[in-house]
Design an enzyme around this catalytic site. Structure first.
Site, PDB file in Angstrom:
ATOM      1  N   TYR A 234      -8.759   4.987   8.451  1.00 39.31           N
ATOM      2  CA  TYR A 234      -8.823   5.364   9.869  1.00 39.31           C
ATOM      3  C   TYR A 234      -9.907   6.431  10.003  1.00 39.31           C
ATOM      4  CZ  TYR A 234      -4.239   3.160  10.746  1.00 39.31           C
ATOM      5  OH  TYR A 234      -3.203   2.274  10.897  1.00 39.31           O
TER       6      TYR A 234
ATOM      7  N   LYS B   3       2.579  -0.075  14.932  1.00 42.76           N
ATOM      8  CA  LYS B   3       4.023  -0.038  15.139  1.00 42.76           C
ATOM      9  C   LYS B   3       4.612  -1.189  15.958  1.00 42.76           C
ATOM     10  CE  LYS B   3       5.177   3.497  12.849  1.00 42.76           C
ATOM     11  NZ  LYS B   3       5.078   2.868  11.531  1.00 42.76           N
TER      12      LYS B   3
ATOM     13  N   HIS C  60       0.841  -1.201   0.000  1.00 40.88           N
ATOM     14  CA  HIS C  60       0.000   0.000   0.000  1.00 40.88           C
ATOM     15  C   HIS C  60       0.875   1.249   0.000  1.00 40.88           C
ATOM     16  CE1 HIS C  60      -3.790  -2.001   1.963  1.00 40.88           C
ATOM     17  NE2 HIS C  60      -3.404  -2.596   0.846  1.00 40.88           N
TER      18      HIS C  60
ATOM     19  N   PRO D  75      -2.269   0.329  19.235  1.00 42.50           N
ATOM     20  CA  PRO D  75      -2.144  -0.167  17.855  1.00 42.50           C
ATOM     21  C   PRO D  75      -2.441   0.856  16.760  1.00 42.50           C
ATOM     22  CG  PRO D  75      -4.164  -0.976  18.861  1.00 42.50           C
ATOM     23  CD  PRO D  75      -3.422  -0.260  19.936  1.00 42.50           C
TER      24      PRO D  75
ATOM     25  N   TYR E   4       4.644   6.775   9.645  1.00 43.70           N
ATOM     26  CA  TYR E   4       3.847   5.575   9.362  1.00 43.70           C
ATOM     27  C   TYR E   4       4.648   4.546   8.565  1.00 43.70           C
ATOM     28  CZ  TYR E   4      -0.436   2.868   8.955  1.00 43.70           C
ATOM     29  OH  TYR E   4      -1.370   1.880   9.086  1.00 43.70           O
TER      30      TYR E   4
END
Ligand code: PHB
Length: 394
Positions: A205, A300, A76, A296, A388
């Site tokens: 998200y 990570k 992704h 979460p 990220y």
């Protein structure tokens, strides 16, 4: 008398940290033995994390355990942040100079690592009992354990505590030697695994008035979805129908539909941030969840564990090839610098995306402004993206 044997590095725990460490050491010509109290089957089936940073992917590939990940993992190059009913893409590729993440389940990583350890005659002992560690700051650090009713003693040069937050290694360190930093969040995640094609090609998200929701996936046929819930939420109160209903509400966006499917698994996880300092005591080195926990929301945990053992493997190689303890002595400091940055990011993502029970209207507006900022300022989006996809290893 216990049956005694020797190894260079005794590793407690056959999760991602323990197995990556043991295979890295093997590749460097260093002998290790891994002891694990659970069964191999249990660890290879337990559904856990699923997002691998580029650095983790590169390391697994370099170690020769990346073949299936390359074939089956989903790469992704962005995520969506959804709020006020609208989606906003964070374009990792553009913002990080081409980096991305790979969706590949932790238990699949464990299968690949176990197979690699077996193929190279690595010693990974599952279903051992009553594991304890001794003489950590002495000349003969030892692991004691039982298996099939016999007592064993493993004499080591060093011990790696890769046995997770609830493991025995951290509590074996005299309490005065450690400082703990802790934050619990007033919510948890209710997660499901569903046999449904993911309704989006990338992760979503969502910040919603009713709480956070996340759409993730494991494969082109399997969705992984989460809802913010109470930390002590009783999963029995949540029928599959009620879960889907809540997911539909929180994830709703014009022109977008959530695909349902049979729920294969469901459960509730608590959320906490935790760090122990230092990550070393004598000849015991803590790595992964035994030393730190992240909520979460930043995906990570596994990546941080892998980074720790990469640093530890490098330090052990330096010791065995030069006799120098220099990198072992700086292990904790080097790890902690990265750990705290990742803690900050995970806390920030969590704080931005969840409803807090004690928040006031100011907090709510501030969170919306934060989301607006991060999705409209290139500088802010870049900061999210670089964290990220994973900060570089020093
Ligand atoms: C998951 O797929 O399980 C997952 C993805 C992203 C997160 C947390 C969990 O931030």
């Amino acid at each position: 008398m216990p049956i005694s044997s020797r190894t260079q590095v005794g590793i407690i725990g056959a999760g991602p940290a323990g197995l990556v460490l043991s295979h890295l050491l093997y590749l460097q010509g260093i002998d290790s033995v891994v002891v694990e109290n659970r069964s191999r089957q249990y660890s290879e089936q337990r559904v856990r994390a699923g997002v691998l940073e580029q650095g983790t992917v590169d390391l697994l590939s370099e170690m020769g355990v990346g073949e299936r990940m390359k074939a089956e993992g989903l790469v992704h190059y962005g995520i969506e942040l959804r709020f006020a009913g609208r989606g906003h893409r964070i374009d990792f590729q553009d913002l990080t100079g081409g980096k991305g993440i790979t969706i590949y389940a932790q238990h699949e990583v464990l299968k690949d690592l176990n197979n690699a350890r077996i193929a190279t005659a690595g010693q990974v002992l599952f279903e051992v009992e009553n594991v304890s560690v001794h003489d950590l700051d002495g000349a003969r650090p030892r692991i004691h354990y039982q298996k099939d009713g016999n007592d064993y003693e493993l004499v080591c040069d060093f011990i790696a505590g890769c046995d997770g937050f609830h493991g025995i290694c951290r509590p074996s360190i005299p309490s005065g030697a450690l400082t703990e930093y802790d934050r619990e969040y007033p919510f948890g995640w209710l997660g499901i695994l569903a046999e449904a094609p993911p309704s989006s090609t990338e992760l979503i998200y969502t910040y919603h008035d009713r709480g956070f929701a996340l759409l993730s996936m494991r494969s082109p046929r399997i969705s992984r979805l989460y809802l913010q819930c109470r930390p002590d939420e009783d999963i029995e109160q949540w029928s599959d129908e009620k879960i889907w209903q809540e997911l539909h509400i929180r994830l709703a966006s014009d022109g977008w539909a959530l695909t349902e499917g049979p729920v294969l698994q469901k459960g509730v996880t608590g959320m906490r941030s935790f760090v122990v300092e230092p990550m070393q005591y004598g000849k015991l080195f803590l790595a992964g969840d035994s030393a730190h926990i992240v909520p979460p929301t930043g995906a990570k945990g596994l990546n941080l564990a892998v980074a720790d053992v990469q640093i530890l493997a490098r330090a052990l190689k330096h010791f065995y090839s030069n006799g120098s303890r220099e990198l072992l002595d700086t292990y904790s400091d080097v790890c902690l610098r990265r750990v705290w940055k990742v803690q900050r990011f995970s806390w920030w993502m969590t704080s931005m995306l969840h409803r807090f029970p004690n928040e006031n209207p100011f907090d709510h507006r501030r969170q919306l402004a934060e989301l607006d900022y991060v999705t409209s300022s290139r500088a802010a989006a870049k900061s999210l993206a670089e964290n990220y996809v994973g900060l570089p290893l020093e």
